[in-house]
Design an enzyme around this catalytic site. Sequence first.
Site, PDB file in Angstrom:
ATOM      1  N   ASP A  53       1.328   0.907  -2.646  1.00  0.00           N
ATOM      2  CA  ASP A  53       2.311   0.540  -3.656  1.00  0.00           C
ATOM      3  C   ASP A  53       1.571  -0.199  -4.761  1.00  0.00           C
ATOM      4  OD1 ASP A  53       4.920   0.057  -4.783  1.00  0.00           O
ATOM      5  OD2 ASP A  53       4.640  -2.020  -4.162  1.00  0.00           O
ATOM      6  N   THR A 103       2.749  -2.372  -7.357  1.00  0.00           N
ATOM      7  CA  THR A 103       3.117  -3.773  -7.580  1.00  0.00           C
ATOM      8  C   THR A 103       2.897  -4.581  -6.312  1.00  0.00           C
ATOM      9  OG1 THR A 103       4.801  -3.030  -9.143  1.00  0.00           O
ATOM     10  CG2 THR A 103       4.947  -5.306  -8.360  1.00  0.00           C
ATOM     11  N   ASP A 154       4.723  -4.632  -0.408  1.00  0.00           N
ATOM     12  CA  ASP A 154       5.215  -5.994  -0.252  1.00  0.00           C
ATOM     13  C   ASP A 154       6.683  -6.126  -0.595  1.00  0.00           C
ATOM     14  OD1 ASP A 154       5.144  -5.647  -2.979  1.00  0.00           O
ATOM     15  OD2 ASP A 154       4.402  -7.668  -3.407  1.00  0.00           O
TER      16      ASP A 154
END
Length: 801
Positions: A315, A317, A557
Amino acid sequence: MTERARTDVTAPGPGNGRPAAHPGLTAAEVAERTARGEVNDVPVRSSRSTADIVRANVFTRFNAIIGVLFAIILVVGPIQDGLFGFVIVANTGIGIVQELRAKRTLDNLAVIGEARPTVRRDGVAAQIPTSAVVLSDVLELGPGDKVIVDGEVLEADGLEVDESLLTGEADPVLKKPGDPMMSGSFVVAGGGAFTATKVGREAYAAQLAEEASRFTLVHSELRSGISLILKYVTWMMIPTALGLVFSHLLTLGLPGDEAIRRMVAGIVPMIPEGLVLLTSVAFAIGVVRLGRKQCLVQELPAIEGLARVDVVCLDKTGTLTEGGMDVRELRPQNGAERSRAEGVLAALGTADPRPNASLQAVIDAYPAPADGTWDCTASLPFSSARKYSGARLTDPDGTHTTWLLGAPDVLLPPGDQALAETDALNAQGLRVLLLAATDRALDDPRVTEAVRPTALVVLEQRLRPEASATLRYFADQDVQAKVISGDNAVSVGAVAAELGLPGAADPVDARTLPADPDAMAAALTEGTVFGRVTPRQKRDMVAALQSHGHNVAMTGDGVNDVLALKDADIGVSMGAGSEATRAVAQIVLLNNSFATLPSVVAEGRRVIGNITRVATLFLTKTVYSVLLAILVSCWQIPYPYLPRHLTLLSTLTIGIPAFFLALAPNTERARPHFVRRVMRYAIPSGLITGAAAFTTYLLARSYYTGPGSLPAETSAATLTLFLTALWVLAIIARPYTWWRIALVLAMALGFLIVLTTPWLQRFFDLRLVGTTLPWTAVAIAAIASAALEFTWRWVARRFPA
């Protein structure tokens, strides 16, 4: 989404200082419930208890077998034939000590990474430990928060909950006051509060928490392969033991105690008891090493699993970029006034008590005015599936307008002039949000149609300094990196290109991906960077890659990563990520450093490569022990060895060397088919070693005569067996380093000391007689060693791993 008035929002939050309608319990009520035991007293279980560790290491199948054989030797004597029993005690002790070290490491790390829910008491919201929650507590929720106890919703502000971990249904559930809250679910959008109706072991979360964070010995190829091998070894032991006893008692007419000693000598070396121990020790030491780097391994085989992955889905970000962002500039559209756009952005920031990273950057750049000239009457929290948030605002002039803030390519129709400007900014690696107005209500399904662009908010992302080196590491190790993000594909591609990721120049918009798993897998194979990926698509992409035989790791996250993390072969979460991601991930990087992943891969490769090495040693011994038992039974001659002889040989050629080799550095790439790779060398090595030892034994039986000739025959056969087994060790120890050479020479020196020290000769009943047979034994060992060299090279060519 049902529109809710902001006036009944009760939870204190940023920009909301109104008193809570549900202030929570008082201190006296908390004390009363604590005294009654109505506490969420589920212990943090990052590892097995001490009792479980001792029990698992002591009460094993092979310890039971060896314990029985040791008891038999204690009865028939002498004690030196029972040395194998003391070796097991030492090995078991080492295993217990190492797992206790790992337990302490995991327990300490689990406390660091433990979720701290926000609870209202006496009208004040504060974070407390999970174990301090009591019955009837009022808990606040925001995006990414995990529901830790069962309860009932008191307040809901666009509260959407994902219950997929419980029900398997991925669609978020909109919650209203009075609805039940299921522990183990998590918030994907909005916020609210609920009261705890079940705590502790009554709540389903207790079971989930234990399963999510237990020091597990669950499925791994290493453990499954070793278990399969041990199962077959167990079945081979029974007929072998019976054959040896009957052969020595009935055919050879040996005394009962001597027959039993020879039977024990034939059975004990068949047991690769240290293999299980060393696997546990290698995993446990790996946990300790990674713990020092602030890496919490919630499941032991995750160390092995990450070393086996060939695709890492990242991912953007929070993984490639840091969580925070900064507003770089504001670009008004269609003649809109900058001051008005800034006022709207400030109001939107005030309207959301739990802003995400993008909105937090807006709040930092445009703080709310002190006079409160804008009034929010309804709000719509950001959702990864929608890609926008919104609010119904009343401006200082009394005008009511619905404002949306989100992805331009989602809010605007294709061909809009603002999209061209957005694409140019995205190509620079910048993130762009569109502020737009509409006359429709927030709960109107067509709210995004015919919006009026007001301004583009340009956000600058902070790249993680270590991300580039980590991506290069994966590329060097032939591990494909796929960037999967909910952001604009061009923007994600620009960030990936800045980090040097191959293929980043051709980003793919996930909305164009086919739904068919095979077609999706083909597109995933060709592409590297994917943008505008929904949470469900992330899960589908992981499944598509797995369907084509890939071992997939997923890092993330955010709450939008949870489904993919759960389904991936290995889920990796950042420590600062949402509580939900930490709960489902096998590995949590508590230092939030993507650069820790190469350490986990290296640790897994060390474990896999070294256990494969030492497994070959142990199983070579098993094979030659079975062969010798069969041969002596067929030839109707006494078993050549006593237990003390094989204990000595096992210690010098397997036990001590295996311990050092299992913990040594090893960077070779993990490969599948553990059992096949081990047995392709162990079987021919065992057959050659056993045949060489038996040949020497037969020659010694024809050379030595007289009633006391058996010890001399045994000594000659032991010399051949040791030298040949030592050569197997020398092959396995390659490639040589100074300490590996020293290890092999030290084992040879140890055996030489036994042969030349009188009291050790008597203790082990080893004494070479004459020179002819000892040198013959050496010559046979040399021939066998040459055969081993030829066979290993032939197997490597004929049966490549």
